[in-house]
Design an enzyme around this catalytic site. Sequence first.
Site, mmCIF file in Angstrom:
data_model
loop_
_atom_site.group_PDB
_atom_site.id
_atom_site.type_symbol
_atom_site.label_atom_id
_atom_site.label_comp_id
_atom_site.label_asym_id
_atom_site.label_seq_id
_atom_site.Cartn_x
_atom_site.Cartn_y
_atom_site.Cartn_z
ATOM 1 N N HIS A 34 -85.201 75.358 -66.891
ATOM 2 C CA HIS A 34 -86.171 75.540 -67.963
ATOM 3 C C HIS A 34 -86.602 77.005 -67.931
ATOM 4 O O HIS A 34 -87.123 77.483 -66.937
ATOM 5 C CB HIS A 34 -87.394 74.637 -67.795
ATOM 6 C CG HIS A 34 -88.315 74.722 -68.972
ATOM 7 N ND1 HIS A 34 -88.177 73.898 -70.058
ATOM 8 C CD2 HIS A 34 -89.342 75.552 -69.246
ATOM 9 C CE1 HIS A 34 -89.106 74.209 -70.944
ATOM 10 N NE2 HIS A 34 -89.825 75.212 -70.477
ATOM 11 N N CYS A 35 -86.356 77.714 -69.029
ATOM 12 C CA CYS A 35 -86.661 79.137 -69.097
ATOM 13 C C CYS A 35 -88.100 79.313 -69.561
ATOM 14 O O CYS A 35 -88.449 78.946 -70.691
ATOM 15 C CB CYS A 35 -85.701 79.840 -70.051
ATOM 16 S SG CYS A 35 -85.975 81.604 -70.176
ATOM 17 N N LYS A 36 -88.932 79.858 -68.681
ATOM 18 C CA LYS A 36 -90.337 80.024 -69.052
ATOM 19 C C LYS A 36 -90.525 81.131 -70.084
ATOM 20 O O LYS A 36 -91.510 81.135 -70.802
ATOM 21 C CB LYS A 36 -91.184 80.292 -67.815
ATOM 22 C CG LYS A 36 -90.901 81.594 -67.122
ATOM 23 C CD LYS A 36 -91.807 81.766 -65.916
ATOM 24 C CE LYS A 36 -91.523 83.076 -65.210
ATOM 25 N NZ LYS A 36 -92.382 83.267 -64.064
ATOM 26 N N ASN A 63 -89.562 79.316 -73.249
ATOM 27 C CA ASN A 63 -90.261 78.043 -73.340
ATOM 28 C C ASN A 63 -89.333 76.955 -73.869
ATOM 29 O O ASN A 63 -89.676 76.197 -74.757
ATOM 30 C CB ASN A 63 -91.524 78.156 -74.204
ATOM 31 C CG ASN A 63 -92.427 76.956 -74.022
ATOM 32 O OD1 ASN A 63 -92.404 76.314 -72.981
ATOM 33 N ND2 ASN A 63 -93.207 76.647 -75.029
#
Length: 171
Positions: A56-58, A61
């Site tokens: 999950h790429c912060k 998002n």
Amino acid sequence: MKPLLPFPLVMKDDDAIFPNLNEDDISFCALCDFEVKKHSKHCRTCNRCIEGFDHHCKWLNNYVGKRNYTTFFLLMISVLLMLIIEGGTAIAVFIRYFADKREIVKELHRKLHVAFSREVLATICVLLLLLTTYISAALGHLFFFYMVLIRKVIVFAFKLSCTPSLNINDF
């Protein structure tokens, strides 16, 4: 349409309905309370199961998985190219600062309509170049890490397809 990257998780068909699924290809997610494909993983941030889940790429998002892996990879490439162009421009302006001192003062006044000190311009160029170099190194490291992962997955898939008696424990 074929994906741009030769990534095994991306190469499979992207249809939402899979009529020829075996019972071995389906698992059950207790968090979603739904039957999902066997290689899916639940993303707690998105609160849904993602096929071919990577992370999950912060910053985006969003999850990175089978369906958007190519887009994520192309995003990394385009940002790296943008940073290289930005760094090259900063170097060009910095060199021009020393090569043509009088003309750069005239051009700054003509384009910005403000009295702009050459020293401030040189400082901005150096800071921009340092920041660009730092960000490019970090993103380049991530990019080459993914290149190594993709290569390992392709080599592993090739070895599995060439040797039918090969076991996953052989690696």
